[in-house]
Design a protein around this motif. Structure first.
Motif, mmCIF file in Angstrom:
data_model
loop_
_atom_site.group_PDB
_atom_site.id
_atom_site.type_symbol
_atom_site.label_atom_id
_atom_site.label_comp_id
_atom_site.label_asym_id
_atom_site.label_seq_id
_atom_site.Cartn_x
_atom_site.Cartn_y
_atom_site.Cartn_z
ATOM 1 N N GLY A 234 -9.032 -29.519 39.756
ATOM 2 C CA GLY A 234 -8.469 -28.597 38.775
ATOM 3 C C GLY A 234 -7.143 -29.073 38.226
ATOM 4 O O GLY A 234 -6.944 -29.124 37.005
ATOM 5 N N MET A 235 -6.242 -29.472 39.095
ATOM 6 C CA MET A 235 -4.914 -29.866 38.627
ATOM 7 C C MET A 235 -4.929 -31.246 37.974
ATOM 8 O O MET A 235 -4.235 -31.478 36.991
ATOM 9 N N ALA A 236 -5.710 -32.154 38.524
ATOM 10 C CA ALA A 236 -5.741 -33.505 37.964
ATOM 11 C C ALA A 236 -6.364 -33.509 36.568
ATOM 12 O O ALA A 236 -5.814 -34.080 35.622
ATOM 13 N N ARG A 237 -7.503 -32.866 36.438
ATOM 14 C CA ARG A 237 -8.202 -32.883 35.147
ATOM 15 C C ARG A 237 -7.419 -32.145 34.074
ATOM 16 O O ARG A 237 -7.300 -32.613 32.944
ATOM 17 N N LEU A 238 -6.884 -30.986 34.419
ATOM 18 C CA LEU A 238 -6.118 -30.253 33.408
ATOM 19 C C LEU A 238 -4.817 -30.973 33.098
ATOM 20 O O LEU A 238 -4.399 -31.045 31.942
ATOM 21 N N GLY A 239 -4.181 -31.542 34.135
ATOM 22 C CA GLY A 239 -2.929 -32.245 33.899
ATOM 23 C C GLY A 239 -3.072 -33.365 32.891
ATOM 24 O O GLY A 239 -2.254 -33.503 31.975
ATOM 25 N N VAL A 240 -4.113 -34.160 33.029
ATOM 26 C CA VAL A 240 -4.309 -35.313 32.147
ATOM 27 C C VAL A 240 -4.919 -34.917 30.803
ATOM 28 O O VAL A 240 -4.586 -35.479 29.759
ATOM 29 N N HIS A 241 -5.810 -33.926 30.813
ATOM 30 C CA HIS A 241 -6.561 -33.592 29.591
ATOM 31 C C HIS A 241 -6.119 -32.297 28.918
ATOM 32 O O HIS A 241 -6.809 -31.795 28.027
ATOM 33 N N ALA A 242 -4.978 -31.756 29.309
ATOM 34 C CA ALA A 242 -4.544 -30.458 28.777
ATOM 35 C C ALA A 242 -4.453 -30.462 27.251
ATOM 36 O O ALA A 242 -4.927 -29.531 26.586
ATOM 37 N N GLU A 243 -3.876 -31.527 26.699
ATOM 38 C CA GLU A 243 -3.622 -31.531 25.257
ATOM 39 C C GLU A 243 -4.910 -31.449 24.444
ATOM 40 O O GLU A 243 -5.025 -30.680 23.498
ATOM 41 N N ARG A 244 -5.916 -32.229 24.817
ATOM 42 C CA ARG A 244 -7.150 -32.217 24.030
ATOM 43 C C ARG A 244 -7.997 -30.973 24.293
ATOM 44 O O ARG A 244 -8.906 -30.672 23.516
ATOM 45 N N ARG A 245 -7.707 -30.241 25.374
ATOM 46 C CA ARG A 245 -8.468 -29.029 25.657
ATOM 47 C C ARG A 245 -7.881 -27.792 24.981
ATOM 48 O O ARG A 245 -8.500 -26.734 24.987
ATOM 49 N N ILE A 246 -6.690 -27.944 24.402
ATOM 50 C CA ILE A 246 -6.092 -26.832 23.666
ATOM 51 C C ILE A 246 -6.999 -26.449 22.506
ATOM 52 O O ILE A 246 -7.313 -25.274 22.283
ATOM 53 N N GLY A 247 -7.439 -27.453 21.769
ATOM 54 C CA GLY A 247 -8.294 -27.194 20.601
ATOM 55 C C GLY A 247 -9.598 -26.522 20.985
ATOM 56 O O GLY A 247 -10.108 -25.658 20.262
ATOM 57 N N GLU A 248 -10.147 -26.903 22.130
ATOM 58 C CA GLU A 248 -11.398 -26.301 22.591
ATOM 59 C C GLU A 248 -11.219 -24.807 22.847
ATOM 60 O O GLU A 248 -12.060 -23.997 22.479
ATOM 61 N N MET A 249 -10.091 -24.453 23.483
ATOM 62 C CA MET A 249 -9.830 -23.040 23.770
ATOM 63 C C MET A 249 -9.501 -22.272 22.489
ATOM 64 O O MET A 249 -9.841 -21.088 22.351
ATOM 65 N N GLN A 250 -8.840 -22.931 21.541
ATOM 66 C CA GLN A 250 -8.562 -22.275 20.259
ATOM 67 C C GLN A 250 -9.863 -21.985 19.514
ATOM 68 O O GLN A 250 -10.028 -20.924 18.912
ATOM 69 N N ALA A 251 -10.801 -22.943 19.590
ATOM 70 C CA ALA A 251 -12.103 -22.729 18.944
ATOM 71 C C ALA A 251 -12.850 -21.591 19.627
ATOM 72 O O ALA A 251 -13.512 -20.775 18.975
ATOM 73 N N ALA A 252 -12.742 -21.515 20.958
ATOM 74 C CA ALA A 252 -13.385 -20.427 21.691
ATOM 75 C C ALA A 252 -12.789 -19.085 21.297
ATOM 76 O O ALA A 252 -13.500 -18.090 21.145
ATOM 77 N N ALA A 253 -11.468 -19.060 21.094
ATOM 78 C CA ALA A 253 -10.804 -17.823 20.694
ATOM 79 C C ALA A 253 -11.297 -17.368 19.323
ATOM 80 O O ALA A 253 -11.544 -16.174 19.097
ATOM 81 N N GLU A 254 -11.453 -18.322 18.417
ATOM 82 C CA GLU A 254 -11.951 -17.984 17.077
ATOM 83 C C GLU A 254 -13.378 -17.441 17.145
ATOM 84 O O GLU A 254 -13.725 -16.465 16.466
ATOM 85 N N MET A 255 -14.218 -18.077 17.967
ATOM 86 C CA MET A 255 -15.605 -17.637 18.100
ATOM 87 C C MET A 255 -15.685 -16.225 18.658
ATOM 88 O O MET A 255 -16.419 -15.373 18.142
ATOM 89 N N VAL A 256 -14.925 -15.974 19.718
ATOM 90 C CA VAL A 256 -14.945 -14.657 20.346
ATOM 91 C C VAL A 256 -14.449 -13.593 19.368
ATOM 92 O O VAL A 256 -15.001 -12.488 19.291
#
Length: 311
Positions: A234-256
């Motif tokens: 959890g910490m390793a993957r989010l730590g390294v990939h946090a920046e590119r996962r922001i857009g994914e969560m923003q897209a999820a927010a728009e969909m919801v």
């Protein structure tokens, strides 16, 4: 605590208190008293509530003073916001060598304040975090305990089947463990609720949602290191990939939001990932996966020292 006959008091006699008292009575504690001052049941108690207590061998009392004077160990089981006020209310009536075990899910700050008030009267405060559910597990529900009398508390009630584990550290540590555990458990419930509701609105079988979680969580928990593997991933993957996962969560927010649901969960997730990305761990680790969650924590601590605003 050397007493010929243990007297047990319940400060708060709701569901948890009832099932604990029922099991402890069967286990051999004959003298059990309880005081309740909730929104539904309070002195003078209704005949139905009195009968419910009497049927399992519990004597209801009308004041906190009576409770304090009639118990060698007091178990506080009230709602979290009432935990500190109740402790302060009962403190003047507690005397040595009474043990006051606070099993409520309140903050370490509240527990330390309650401990100071109770210990000042000569009684002994125990921070006791209830990690299981008395309804399902009864006295076998795990309790973590700290405080000067924690070991004595454990020894006094273990003989009646209570599952108490003493935790090294000051008062407040079990409370912190409980609350952070609740963040994981109750937080995951909110995530599941939001995702399943959105799936329903989108016409998607919720079963599809959990296939990825089964691979991610299931494999981690069944690995030799178990929970540590989950923390590492959890910490390793989010730590390294946090920046590119922001857009994914923003897209999820728009969909919801398009589905007519308030995207409060998804917005919180992308904001959290944005905060994590400010630590710059992708560059720090050269794009490679950190070896462990400890490595991530070390990187975060170093980032805080060099650039305090990143915290």
């Amino acid at each position: 605590m050397k007493v010929e006959r243990l007297r047990l008091g319940f400060l708060g006699f709701g569901e948890a208190g009832y099932y604990y008292a029922k099991d402890l009575k069967k286990a051999g504690i004959d003298d059990i008293v309880a005081y309740n001052n909730g929104s539904t049941h309070r002195p003078p108690y209704t005949p139905e509530f009195r009968k419910q207590a009497e049927d399992i061998g519990v004597r209801l009392v009308g004041t906190v003073k009576e409770l304090a004077e009639g118990a060698d160990i007091v178990l506080s089981l009230v709602i979290p916001k009432a935990a500190l006020p109740v402790a302060l209310e009962v403190a003047p009536f507690l005397r040595a060598p009474v043990i006051y075990a606070d099993l409520n899910s309140c903050s370490p700050r509240d527990k330390k304040q309650a401990a100071a008030a109770i210990n000042a009267k000569g009684a002994r405060y125990v921070d006791a975090a209830l990690m299981g559910g008395p309804l399902a597990e009864g006295v076998k529900a795990l309790i973590l305990a700290s405080g000067e009398a924690a070991q004595e508390f454990q020894e006094a009630l273990a003989k009646f089947g209570m599952n108490i584990k003493v935790v090294d550290g000051e008062v407040g540590k079990p409370a912190a463990i409980k609350l952070l555990s609740s963040v994981l458990i109750k937080g995951s419930q909110s995530l599941v609720f939001q995702a399943v509701y959105a799936a329903h609105k989108a016409g998607i079988d919720p079963g599809f949602l959990f296939q990825g979680m089964e691979r991610y969580v299931g494999r981690a928990l069944t690995s030799p290191k178990g929970p540590q593997t989950l923390a590492d991933n959890g910490m390793a993957r989010l730590g390294v990939h946090a920046e590119r996962r922001i857009g994914e969560m923003q897209a999820a927010a728009e969909m919801v939001k398009d589905l007519g649901i308030d995207p409060i969960v998804e917005e919180a997730l992308w904001k959290h990932k944005a905060r994590v990305s400010r630590f710059g761990m992708k560059d720090y680790f050269g794009g490679k996966m950190p070896a462990s969650y400890q490595s991530v924590l070390e990187a975060m601590d170093k980032a805080r020292r060099s650039t305090p605003q990143k915290a």
